[in-house]
Design a protein around this motif. Structure first.
Motif, PDB file in Angstrom:
ATOM      1  N   LYS A  28     -66.515  33.609  83.757  1.00  0.00           N
ATOM      2  CA  LYS A  28     -65.392  33.511  82.825  1.00  0.00           C
ATOM      3  C   LYS A  28     -65.780  33.881  81.402  1.00  0.00           C
ATOM      4  O   LYS A  28     -64.910  34.184  80.571  1.00  0.00           O
ATOM      5  N   ASP A  29     -67.089  33.864  81.107  1.00  0.00           N
ATOM      6  CA  ASP A  29     -67.570  34.179  79.759  1.00  0.00           C
ATOM      7  C   ASP A  29     -67.952  35.648  79.592  1.00  0.00           C
ATOM      8  O   ASP A  29     -68.322  36.071  78.493  1.00  0.00           O
ATOM      9  N   LEU A  30     -67.882  36.424  80.668  1.00  0.00           N
ATOM     10  CA  LEU A  30     -68.178  37.850  80.567  1.00  0.00           C
ATOM     11  C   LEU A  30     -67.012  38.558  79.876  1.00  0.00           C
ATOM     12  O   LEU A  30     -65.859  38.169  80.054  1.00  0.00           O
ATOM     13  N   PRO A  31     -67.291  39.599  79.091  1.00  0.00           N
ATOM     14  CA  PRO A  31     -66.223  40.296  78.367  1.00  0.00           C
ATOM     15  C   PRO A  31     -65.167  40.856  79.312  1.00  0.00           C
ATOM     16  O   PRO A  31     -65.500  41.472  80.327  1.00  0.00           O
ATOM     17  N   MET A  37     -71.057  52.587  77.727  1.00  0.00           N
ATOM     18  CA  MET A  37     -72.417  52.488  78.237  1.00  0.00           C
ATOM     19  C   MET A  37     -73.384  51.848  77.243  1.00  0.00           C
ATOM     20  O   MET A  37     -74.131  50.921  77.595  1.00  0.00           O
ATOM     21  N   ASP A  38     -73.410  52.314  75.996  1.00  0.00           N
ATOM     22  CA  ASP A  38     -74.364  51.764  75.029  1.00  0.00           C
ATOM     23  C   ASP A  38     -74.094  50.297  74.750  1.00  0.00           C
ATOM     24  O   ASP A  38     -75.026  49.502  74.535  1.00  0.00           O
ATOM     25  N   GLN A  39     -72.818  49.895  74.786  1.00  0.00           N
ATOM     26  CA  GLN A  39     -72.472  48.487  74.579  1.00  0.00           C
ATOM     27  C   GLN A  39     -72.920  47.638  75.766  1.00  0.00           C
ATOM     28  O   GLN A  39     -73.379  46.503  75.584  1.00  0.00           O
ATOM     29  N   ILE A  40     -72.808  48.191  76.961  1.00  0.00           N
ATOM     30  CA  ILE A  40     -73.236  47.480  78.166  1.00  0.00           C
ATOM     31  C   ILE A  40     -74.740  47.227  78.135  1.00  0.00           C
ATOM     32  O   ILE A  40     -75.220  46.132  78.444  1.00  0.00           O
ATOM     33  N   ILE A  41     -75.501  48.247  77.758  1.00  0.00           N
ATOM     34  CA  ILE A  41     -76.959  48.112  77.709  1.00  0.00           C
ATOM     35  C   ILE A  41     -77.368  47.059  76.687  1.00  0.00           C
ATOM     36  O   ILE A  41     -78.249  46.222  76.948  1.00  0.00           O
ATOM     37  N   THR A  42     -76.726  47.059  75.526  1.00  0.00           N
ATOM     38  CA  THR A  42     -77.009  46.057  74.497  1.00  0.00           C
ATOM     39  C   THR A  42     -76.679  44.660  74.997  1.00  0.00           C
ATOM     40  O   THR A  42     -77.453  43.705  74.817  1.00  0.00           O
ATOM     41  N   THR A  61     -87.997  49.873  79.824  1.00  0.00           N
ATOM     42  CA  THR A  61     -86.797  49.087  79.612  1.00  0.00           C
ATOM     43  C   THR A  61     -86.156  48.784  80.961  1.00  0.00           C
ATOM     44  O   THR A  61     -86.047  49.655  81.814  1.00  0.00           O
ATOM     45  N   PHE A  62     -85.732  47.524  81.174  1.00  0.00           N
ATOM     46  CA  PHE A  62     -85.286  47.124  82.500  1.00  0.00           C
ATOM     47  C   PHE A  62     -83.935  47.722  82.873  1.00  0.00           C
ATOM     48  O   PHE A  62     -83.572  47.766  84.044  1.00  0.00           O
ATOM     49  N   ILE A  63     -83.168  48.201  81.891  1.00  0.00           N
ATOM     50  CA  ILE A  63     -81.887  48.827  82.215  1.00  0.00           C
ATOM     51  C   ILE A  63     -81.658  50.029  81.302  1.00  0.00           C
ATOM     52  O   ILE A  63     -81.898  49.950  80.100  1.00  0.00           O
ATOM     53  N   THR A  64     -81.247  51.132  81.891  1.00  0.00           N
ATOM     54  CA  THR A  64     -80.997  52.357  81.141  1.00  0.00           C
ATOM     55  C   THR A  64     -79.681  52.967  81.615  1.00  0.00           C
ATOM     56  O   THR A  64     -79.149  52.597  82.664  1.00  0.00           O
ATOM     57  N   ALA A  65     -79.171  53.918  80.841  1.00  0.00           N
ATOM     58  CA  ALA A  65     -77.946  54.611  81.227  1.00  0.00           C
ATOM     59  C   ALA A  65     -78.141  55.344  82.546  1.00  0.00           C
ATOM     60  O   ALA A  65     -77.254  55.347  83.414  1.00  0.00           O
ATOM     61  N   ASN A  66     -79.300  55.960  82.711  1.00  0.00           N
ATOM     62  CA  ASN A  66     -79.589  56.676  83.960  1.00  0.00           C
ATOM     63  C   ASN A  66     -79.575  55.734  85.159  1.00  0.00           C
ATOM     64  O   ASN A  66     -79.070  56.083  86.232  1.00  0.00           O
ATOM     65  N   ALA A  67     -80.143  54.541  84.963  1.00  0.00           N
ATOM     66  CA  ALA A  67     -80.175  53.565  86.060  1.00  0.00           C
ATOM     67  C   ALA A  67     -78.760  53.138  86.436  1.00  0.00           C
ATOM     68  O   ALA A  67     -78.409  53.072  87.620  1.00  0.00           O
ATOM     69  N   ILE A  68     -77.926  52.853  85.440  1.00  0.00           N
ATOM     70  CA  ILE A  68     -76.549  52.423  85.712  1.00  0.00           C
ATOM     71  C   ILE A  68     -75.781  53.530  86.430  1.00  0.00           C
ATOM     72  O   ILE A  68     -75.068  53.281  87.399  1.00  0.00           O
ATOM     73  N   ASN A  69     -75.928  54.754  85.947  1.00  0.00           N
ATOM     74  CA  ASN A  69     -75.261  55.891  86.600  1.00  0.00           C
ATOM     75  C   ASN A  69     -75.722  56.028  88.047  1.00  0.00           C
ATOM     76  O   ASN A  69     -74.936  56.366  88.943  1.00  0.00           O
ATOM     77  N   ASN A  70     -76.999  55.759  88.281  1.00  0.00           N
ATOM     78  CA  ASN A  70     -77.545  55.845  89.634  1.00  0.00           C
ATOM     79  C   ASN A  70     -76.964  54.751  90.527  1.00  0.00           C
ATOM     80  O   ASN A  70     -76.656  54.988  91.702  1.00  0.00           O
ATOM     81  N   TYR A  71     -76.788  53.542  89.981  1.00  0.00           N
ATOM     82  CA  TYR A  71     -76.196  52.448  90.755  1.00  0.00           C
ATOM     83  C   TYR A  71     -74.761  52.791  91.153  1.00  0.00           C
ATOM     84  O   TYR A  71     -74.332  52.468  92.265  1.00  0.00           O
ATOM     85  N   VAL A  72     -74.037  53.445  90.245  1.00  0.00           N
ATOM     86  CA  VAL A  72     -72.670  53.878  90.562  1.00  0.00           C
ATOM     87  C   VAL A  72     -72.704  54.938  91.657  1.00  0.00           C
ATOM     88  O   VAL A  72     -71.952  54.882  92.639  1.00  0.00           O
ATOM     89  N   TYR A  85     -66.742  49.819  81.246  1.00  0.00           N
ATOM     90  CA  TYR A  85     -67.210  48.826  82.193  1.00  0.00           C
ATOM     91  C   TYR A  85     -66.606  47.463  81.839  1.00  0.00           C
ATOM     92  O   TYR A  85     -66.511  47.106  80.666  1.00  0.00           O
ATOM     93  N   TYR A  86     -66.254  46.718  82.887  1.00  0.00           N
ATOM     94  CA  TYR A  86     -65.565  45.443  82.688  1.00  0.00           C
ATOM     95  C   TYR A  86     -66.400  44.289  83.264  1.00  0.00           C
ATOM     96  O   TYR A  86     -67.550  44.483  83.667  1.00  0.00           O
ATOM     97  N   ALA A  87     -65.793  43.103  83.293  1.00  0.00           N
ATOM     98  CA  ALA A  87     -66.530  41.903  83.723  1.00  0.00           C
ATOM     99  C   ALA A  87     -67.146  42.071  85.107  1.00  0.00           C
ATOM    100  O   ALA A  87     -68.278  41.646  85.343  1.00  0.00           O
ATOM    101  N   ASN A  88     -66.418  42.695  86.032  1.00  0.00           N
ATOM    102  CA  ASN A  88     -66.960  42.852  87.385  1.00  0.00           C
ATOM    103  C   ASN A  88     -68.198  43.744  87.387  1.00  0.00           C
ATOM    104  O   ASN A  88     -69.191  43.466  88.075  1.00  0.00           O
ATOM    105  N   HIS A  89     -68.184  44.814  86.572  1.00  0.00           N
ATOM    106  CA  HIS A  89     -69.359  45.681  86.470  1.00  0.00           C
ATOM    107  C   HIS A  89     -70.558  44.913  85.898  1.00  0.00           C
ATOM    108  O   HIS A  89     -71.690  45.046  86.371  1.00  0.00           O
ATOM    109  N   ILE A  90     -70.293  44.126  84.860  1.00  0.00           N
ATOM    110  CA  ILE A  90     -71.362  43.375  84.205  1.00  0.00           C
ATOM    111  C   ILE A  90     -71.982  42.366  85.170  1.00  0.00           C
ATOM    112  O   ILE A  90     -73.209  42.201  85.219  1.00  0.00           O
TER     113      ILE A  90
END
Length: 203
Positions: A28-31, A37-42, A61-72, A85-90
């Motif tokens: 419930k506390d997730l945005p 993308m840059d906001q998600i990484i931060t 770095t444990f999370i990068t834009a490339n990694a997120i794109n790969n997960y998608v 990206y929304y609460a479910n993605h986070i």
């Protein structure tokens, strides 16, 4: 190896206190608003502050834009909506970042499918949050019980070795458990018979 035992003790105490008090955010506390993308990484760096950043220990770095794109691309998380990206993605990304050192993306996707409804995801994520907290407290208690307080270089070395052995055993156990996915009763019995046969031959 040359360690400053007192400095290690202070760092260990500080880290132990941090991990004991640390909690993942509740769903419930997730945005709820869309983030780029840059906001998600931060945001993930803030939520998972105990994971290594590039400036620490020469770690990646444990999370990068490339990694997120790969997960998608792999279907481990739902695709962003108009690059947002929304609460479910986070929620998915938090769980992946925590589990990734021990499990493959394929294994994670089987444990936590990317097609969960929002209500299902809320339940899974909030339970994951509870498990993370409980495991953190138990880990600190376990290390303190088996390793004690480092007073000398040898104590520090033993602490590192103890932690490494525990990590290795836990990772191996995780791999063994993950490998059991999809095995039906007939296959399980076949594996047990084969194991029993090999055991008798070795005697």
């Amino acid at each position: 190896m040359n360690y400053n035992a007192q400095f290690v003790k202070r760092k260990m105490d500080k880290w132990s206190n941090y991990i004991t008090e640390f909690e993942l955010p509740a769903y419930k506390d997730l945005p709820s608003i869309g983030l780029y993308m840059d906001q998600i990484i931060t945001l993930l760096s803030q939520y998972l502050g105990y994971l290594p950043n590039s400036y620490e220990l020469n770690a990646e770095t444990f999370i990068t834009a490339n990694a997120i794109n790969n997960y998608v691309r792999l279907g481990a998380i739902p695709a962003p909506i108009k690059k947002k990206y929304y609460a479910n993605h986070i929620a998915y990304l938090i769980m992946i970042c925590v589990l990734k050192p021990s499990l493959s993306i394929s294994d994670i996707s089987q444990l936590i499918p990317a097609n969960l409804s929002e209500e299902e995801l809320k339940t899974v994520y909030n339970r994951f949050k509870e498990i993370h907290k409980d495991s953190s407290v138990k880990l600190i208690s376990h290390l303190q019980a088996i390793a004690g307080t480092p007073e000398t270089d040898n104590d520090v070395i033993e602490l590192i070795i103890t932690s490494a052995v525990n990590t290795s055993l836990c990772k191996r156990f995780t791999e063994k458990m993950s490998a059991l996915n999809g095995i039906n009763d007939e296959e399980a019995e076949k594996i047990e018979r084969l194991k029993h046969s090999k055991s008798n031959k070795s005697k």
